[in-house]
Scaffold this motif. Structure first.
Motif, short mmCIF file in Angstrom:
data_model
loop_
_atom_site.label_atom_id
_atom_site.label_comp_id
_atom_site.label_asym_id
_atom_site.label_seq_id
_atom_site.Cartn_x
_atom_site.Cartn_y
_atom_site.Cartn_z
N GLU A 114 87.95 61.55 64.01
CA GLU A 114 88.75 60.49 64.83
C GLU A 114 89.08 61.35 66.33
O GLU A 114 88.81 59.71 67.08
N LEU B 178 85.33 58.73 67.55
CA LEU B 178 85.49 58.02 66.87
C LEU B 178 86.18 56.51 68.21
O LEU B 178 85.85 55.55 68.39
N ARG C 100 94.35 58.74 59.73
CA ARG C 100 95.48 59.23 60.01
C ARG C 100 96.44 59.62 59.00
O ARG C 100 97.96 60.26 58.45
N TRP D 160 90.30 54.25 62.17
CA TRP D 160 91.15 55.60 63.07
C TRP D 160 92.14 55.81 62.28
O TRP D 160 92.74 56.76 61.77
#
Length: 480
Positions: free
Chosen positions: A451, A454, A367, A363
């Motif tokens: 995301e 997840l 990002r 994740w």
């Protein structure tokens, strides 16, 4: 010399070689049947194009397999316990081979859905026999290695499915590649039938199980599991909120099943011996497996959507992107099989922690590097998560089944795997809902949707970690 080594030394060399060959046949069969849980995901676009299937048809191609797989596990395990595991294994593999060929030949979506339903039932017949064979042929600590290999098979088959599917589609092309996904099972299945009949142990001489196969128990368990699974596997297709009423109804039927089994066990051998839940290792291990598979299986579902639909990667590249997870899982499963007898549940907890950290790092990588190729930035974190997964599935299975008596090995393993299938279906429903809800609210932002979902999958796996830690604390208090 270790205890496992001493026990192995006591086995005749020819017999030892034969039992490892039997295990090899079982592992190949397990790999093949579990591979079909995930391999079809990447074939959906080409299958849709070739057969012009509706969204409902496509959903049943994916989820119908898991549904009938889960329904068959416990009755098939009990049948193997009662009538001989070789008979059940050979029948299951033969049926799986035939239905794989029928799926590959499908001229219409309806044909394919029916073939997948039968194929899933065949897979459910096969898998409890593999675990039962391990329980029958190996004793005590020496079971750790074969269970480690089985755990590696479970983890790797699920993770490598998209890669193999991508390779077959690239080989066969957009029009016919999806058929290769099913045809690849046929030659392997034929060989497994022949070798399974030759190598797997039949019913022991002088041992005849005269107990009936508990038809009432079969019906109650089947109806209960069906009611629980249906709203989960049809979560995207059935829009009515009333579908969720099936789950409490299913739980009530499963409660009736438990009451029936308790009474039935007074005079006959039940479908599933509820006394197994008095074993803390079995109860906690089953709970950990159910929760972990809820997060673990869903990852590949949303990752494939993210890569193929969101970023336009091919099925092959999407499959290659999950290869680090598969490699880490395979390597760690082998090590976990050797370590589990010395370390016990703390090894499972360490594996769960590694999975949580690996997914959190995945994740974070997306990002921090939003414009970098997703398969590259996620490779390292997924490798760590795969290593953790290898330390969870195989050791947890060894610990869960370690105290199960051989006469209940098939049905005990069937119930464990039924929990895994229910966990997988529930996890895909929950994580998939988070994915599609985020996709809708973010105007089609696949990165944001991945995301968000997840995080949901990571939280589910964290719950399994908490269950493992509770077991460790309770065990240490008992030892004091």
């Amino acid at each position: 010399m270790s205890t496992a080594g001493s026990q192995t030394a006591d086995v005749d060399p020819a017999e030892n070689r034969r039992r490892w060959q039997a295990l090899g046949v079982g592992l190949v069969a397990a790999f093949m049947t579990l591979l079909d849980v995930s391999i079809v995901n990447v074939a959906i676009p080409s299958l849709d194009q070739a057969l012009h299937a509706s969204p409902s048809d496509l959903q049943w191609v994916l989820s119908g397999y898991a549904l009938t797989f889960g329904l068959a596990l416990v009755p098939a395990g009990r049948f193997g316990d009662a009538r001989g595991r070789r008979n059940a294994f050979v029948f299951g593999i033969a049926l799986f081979t035939i239905t794989s060929a029928l799926a590959g030949l499908a001229p219409s979506p309806t044909w394919l859905v029916i073939a997948r339903l039968l194929q899933g039932a065949a897979a459910g017949i096969v898998n409890p026999q593999v675990t039962g064979v391990i329980q029958e042929l190996f004793r005590g600590p020496e079971r750790a290695r074969p269970f480690g290999l089985l755990g590696a098979t479970i983890g790797v088959s699920t993770a490598v499915g998209p890669l193999l599917g991508g390779l077959l589609i690239a080989l066969g092309g957009q029009e016919h590649g999806w058929r290769y996904v099913f045809f690849v099972n046929v030659p392997v299945g034929v060989i497994a039938v022949i070798l399974g009949w030759r190598l797997l142990p039949g019913r022991q001489k002088g041992h005849t199980d005269r107990h009936r196969l508990d038809p009432v128990g079969v019906i109650l368990l089947g109806v209960g599991v069906l009611l629980v699974l249906l709203p989960l596997v049809q979560e995207q297709q059935w829009r009515t909120p009333w579908k969720w009423a099936l789950i409490p109804a299913g739980l009530l039927v499963l409660l009736a099943f438990a009451v029936w089994e308790h009474r039935y066990a007074r005079t006959r051998q039940p479908l599933f011996d509820l006394r197994l839940f008095k074993l803390r290792s079995y109860t906690l291990g089953s709970l950990i497996a159910l929760i972990y598979f809820g997060g673990f299986t869903a990852i590949f579902f949303i990752f494939t959507l993210f890569l193929q639909n969101g970023h336009g990667y091919s099925a092959l590249v999407a499959g290659l992107a999950v290869t680090p997870f598969a490699l880490g899982s395979a390597a760690a499963s082998a090590a976990g099989g050797r370590l589990v007898n010395r370390t016990g549940r703390p090894l499972v907890a360490a594996g769960l922690l590694a999975v949580v950290v690996g997914l959190a790092a995945t994740w974070l990588a997306l990002r921090e590097f939003p414009h970098a190729p997703a398969p590259w930035v996620t490779a390292g974190p997924l490798l760590l998560a795969g290593i953790g997964s290898g330390l969870v599935i195989a050791p947890n299975q060894t610990l869960t089944l370690s105290q199960v008596p051989v006469p209940q090995a098939g049905s005990g393993a069937g119930m464990l795997q039924t929990g895994q299938r229910i966990g997988s279906a529930a996890g895909i429903a929950a994580v998939g809902s988070a994915f599609f809800a985020s996709l809708a609210s973010s105007n089609g932002d696949f990165t944001a949707a991945f995301e968000h979902s997840l995080v949901v999958a990571t939280v589910i796996i964290a719950l399994a970690l908490i269950a493992a830690l509770i077991d460790i604390v309770v065990s240490r208090r008992h030892d004091q």
